[in-house]
Design a protein around this motif. Structure first.
Motif: not given
Length: 483
Positions: A250-260, A273-279, A294-302
């Motif tokens: 089993s996995y508990l996944l998340k992104f390493d940057k704060q994004i919606p 309805k969509p549900i906002e989650i972080n994991k 990913f709108s808040s992340i700069n182009e070229g960032d990882i």
């Protein structure tokens, strides 16, 4: 270089796993991006409107996970995994399966509601060199489902060596939503598996008794059949279809940057309805769809997708994407109420290794365990009770997912978990659900297709060791000829 990694083994439990010792380059370790394999969409062989025909060859192959090391694998129409199949609600689907292996196999349409004779379970065996044709009508909402083997005692090994693929169901609702829909560009399939590699890069299976007891856990995560791949994604809203195709992890996944991040679909399709989650939690066999902004992340960032601190999939932010939205509403959701239930049944999942069982019984293909009337609604109360085996899992912690439960031929809604309302991510249509020791879930479902169907633990080594039963859906409760 293969280094020591850490990733999640349960809902909240993290464990260290030894990486491979030598300095070996991944076969996909080029510095350029976009080496995430995207399973190709299989071409429809039919020209008739509303008719979809596919041919699938179950075959042996070789895959180079590490540079210069080719290992044997299994695949559908290729070396590993399979093409993505697509169909729309109302379509007639015909799939011809050719078994080119030297052992029998089946192909189960996990999450598609079809008659029992088309389900692709243990009763639909395909002997070596033989052919089987499945034919059914898609009469359910849009969803991300999948297909994989489901024989007797061979499911775990065949899935582990590579057999599995996505099946995307569409409908008018999904086509009219302003959400990402360019497959492989901003609508990205993510098939997650874990494999165990030796120091020399060889792929191995079942190397210890623990693998049989708890299910096969690897030391490396693969995405779409590749190790730690990378992909460029648009700067904007991206849709991910995530499938946990691992045997037992089993996995508990998340992104390493704060994004919606918004949950939009569970196993059986869109939630209301969509549900906002972080994991993102996924036990074996489960699927979800999310929208990541990913709108808040700069182009070229990882941005990396990670489990624990194991960053196994990296995204580079590209140019601005299309103007999609997070819809305020996704689809109608018809909630089933308790008073619609005709009957309540209990299922207790117990044991480890060769002692796994459901209600004290192990699988017998000549025995029907439950008989259900077509068109009725029932509550299935499913629990995990390890009893005498509890001391063996104490080191893993209370939150370790020891079993999970999958039912064929139906979609269900979760009424409760341990007497409380289910978590938000469990309130959509489901076909698979995780269980920790002591958990009890109440599942409500309506039976719409006739035939013999399976219910089982989707930790595949447990399934193969007998943690499976059969239910018959028929016109009435008289026993008749069952098999």
């Amino acid at each position: 270089m293969i280094t020591r990694r850490k990733f999640n083994v349960g809902l909240l439990t993290t464990a260290f796993l030894s990486g491979l010792a030598p300095k070996v380059l991944y076969a996909n370790s080029r510095e350029d991006w976009d080496n995430l394999p995207i399973p190709p969409v299989q071409k429809n062989e039919s020209t008739k409107k509303g008719y979809v025909k596919y041919t699938i060859n179950v075959q042996k192959g070789f895959t180079e996970f590490f540079e210069g090391v080719r290992v044997p694998t299994l695949g559908y129409n290729g070396n590993i995994l399979g093409p993505t199949l697509r169909a729309k609600k109302g379509d007639i689907v015909e799939i011809v399966v050719n078994n080119k292996l030297d052992e029998e196999t089946t192909v189960h349409w996990h999450g598609i509601i079809v008659p029992g004779e088309m389900d692709g379970g243990p009763h639909q065996r395909i002997l070596p060199g033989k052919q089987w044709t499945a034919k059914f009508i898609v009469d359910q909402q849009a969803a991300t489902v999948w297909y994989h083997p489901h024989g007797i005692g061979t499911t775990a090994s065949q899935v582990y060596w590579g057999l599995g693929g996505l099946f995307i169901l569409d409908d008018e609702v999904s086509e009219n939503l302003n959400i990402p829909n360019e497959y492989g560009i901003d609508d990205i399939p993510i098939i997650i598996q874990d494999k165990r590699f030796l120091n020399d890069g060889r792929l191995v299976y079942l190397t210890s008794m623990r693998d049989i007891m708890f299910g096969m856990l690897g030391n490396t995560v693969l995405v779409n059949g590749a190790i730690e791949p990378k992909k460029t994604v648009p700067r904007g809203i991206v849709r991910f279809r995530l499938l946990n195709a691992s045997n037992a992890r089993s996995y508990l996944l998340k992104f390493d940057k704060q994004i919606p991040i918004f949950l939009i679909a569970t196993d059986g399709g869109f939630i209301e309805k969509p549900i906002e989650i972080n994991k993102i939690f996924l036990s074996p066999g489960e699927r979800i769809e999310i929208l990541a902004d990913f709108s808040s992340i700069n182009e070229g960032d990882i941005v990396s997708l990670e489990d624990g601190n194991y960053k196994f999939l990296k995204f580079k932010i590209g140019k601005k994407g299309k103007n999609y939205e997070i819809p305020p509403r996704l689809a109608n959701f018809n909630k089933i109420t308790k008073d619609e239930s005709f009957k309540t049944r209990d299922f207790v999942l117990s044991g480890l290794g060769h002692m796994v069982n459901i209600n004290g019984k192990q699988f017998d293909i000549n025995r029907i365990d439950e008989i259900v009337e077509i068109g009725t609604t029932e509550i299935w109360r499913v629990s995990a009770n390890m009893g005498m085996h509890r001391m063996m899992i104490n080191n893993n912690g209370r939150n370790y997912v020891i079993h999970n439960f999958h039912a064929h031929g139906v979609l269900f809604q979760v009424l409760s978990r341990n007497g409380k309302p289910p978590a938000l991510h469990e309130r959509g249509w489901k076909d698979t659900i995780a269980l920790r020791d002591g958990d009890t879930v109440e599942l409500i479902m309506k039976f719409k297709k006739k035939g013999i169907f399976m219910y089982h633990c989707h930790i595949l080594e447990h399934e193969d060791n007998g943690m499976m039963g059969q239910f018959l859906v028929k016109e009435d409760k008289s026993k008749g000829d069952l098999v």
